[in-house]
Write a protein that holds these residues in place. Structure first.
Motif, PDB file in Angstrom:
ATOM      1  N   ARG A  10      -3.382   0.573  -4.845  1.00 54.01           N
ATOM      2  CA  ARG A  10      -3.410   1.170  -6.180  1.00 54.01           C
ATOM      3  C   ARG A  10      -2.101   1.901  -6.461  1.00 54.01           C
ATOM      4  NH1 ARG A  10      -7.299   6.263  -4.747  1.00 54.01           N
ATOM      5  NH2 ARG A  10      -6.081   6.897  -2.951  1.00 54.01           N
ATOM      6  N   GLU A  11      -1.956   2.346  -7.702  1.00 57.51           N
ATOM      7  CA  GLU A  11      -0.775   3.102  -8.088  1.00 57.51           C
ATOM      8  C   GLU A  11      -0.910   4.537  -7.605  1.00 57.51           C
ATOM      9  OE1 GLU A  11      -0.495   2.550 -12.331  1.00 57.51           O
ATOM     10  OE2 GLU A  11       0.994   0.970 -12.032  1.00 57.51           O
ATOM     11  N   VAL A  12       0.163   5.051  -6.991  1.00 61.70           N
ATOM     12  CA  VAL A  12       0.218   6.433  -6.521  1.00 61.70           C
ATOM     13  C   VAL A  12       1.572   7.018  -6.895  1.00 61.70           C
ATOM     14  CG1 VAL A  12      -1.349   6.056  -4.568  1.00 61.70           C
ATOM     15  CG2 VAL A  12       1.093   5.813  -4.240  1.00 61.70           C
ATOM     16  N   VAL A  13       1.660   8.342  -6.856  1.00 62.66           N
ATOM     17  CA  VAL A  13       2.917   9.038  -7.123  1.00 62.66           C
ATOM     18  C   VAL A  13       3.435   9.595  -5.811  1.00 62.66           C
ATOM     19  CG1 VAL A  13       3.963  11.018  -8.269  1.00 62.66           C
ATOM     20  CG2 VAL A  13       2.308   9.624  -9.484  1.00 62.66           C
ATOM     21  N   PHE A  14       4.688   9.288  -5.485  1.00 64.80           N
ATOM     22  CA  PHE A  14       5.346   9.902  -4.344  1.00 64.80           C
ATOM     23  C   PHE A  14       6.206  11.034  -4.880  1.00 64.80           C
ATOM     24  CE2 PHE A  14       4.149   5.966  -2.375  1.00 64.80           C
ATOM     25  CZ  PHE A  14       3.905   6.325  -1.058  1.00 64.80           C
TER      26      PHE A  14
END
Length: 81
Positions: A10-14
Motif C-alpha cells: 500500500r501507499e505509505v509516507v516515509f
C-alpha cells in the motif's frame, strides 16, 4: 498467488526525522502512526533517519550524523593504547 500469505502492499509516507522531508511511495511496511498529506489523504508514516534530503552524498554538504553514539563507541573500543 496464494491468498492471505502476502503482506499488504500500500501507499505509505516515509518521513526523514533529521530534515522533516516526507515522500509517498508504496511499501509493505506497517506503522501505527498516520499523517495527512497535502492531497488530503491519510497515510501510515514510517520514520527514517537518513534520506536523499539529508544524506551528504545527495546534498553536497558534509553533515555528520551520529544519532546513537556509534562513533564514540567505536573510538573507545579501538583507540590506540
Amino acid at each position: 498467488m496464494k491468498k492471505d500469505i502476502h503482506p499488504q502492499y500500500r501507499e505509505v509516507v516515509f518521513q526523514d526525522t533529521s530534515s522533516d522531508f516526507k515522500f509517498i511511495t508504496r511499501s509493505t511496511m506497517t506503522s501505527n502512526e498516520t499523517v495527512t498529506m497535502e492531497d488530503g489523504k491519510t497515510y501510515p508514516v514510517i520514520k527514517v533517519e537518513v534520506s536523499s534530503a539529508s544524506h551528504p552524498f545527495y546534498t553536497g554538504k558534509n553533515v555528520f550524523i551520529d544519532t546513537a553514539g556509534r562513533v564514540e563507541k567505536f573510538r573507545n573500543r579501538y583507540q590506540k593504547k
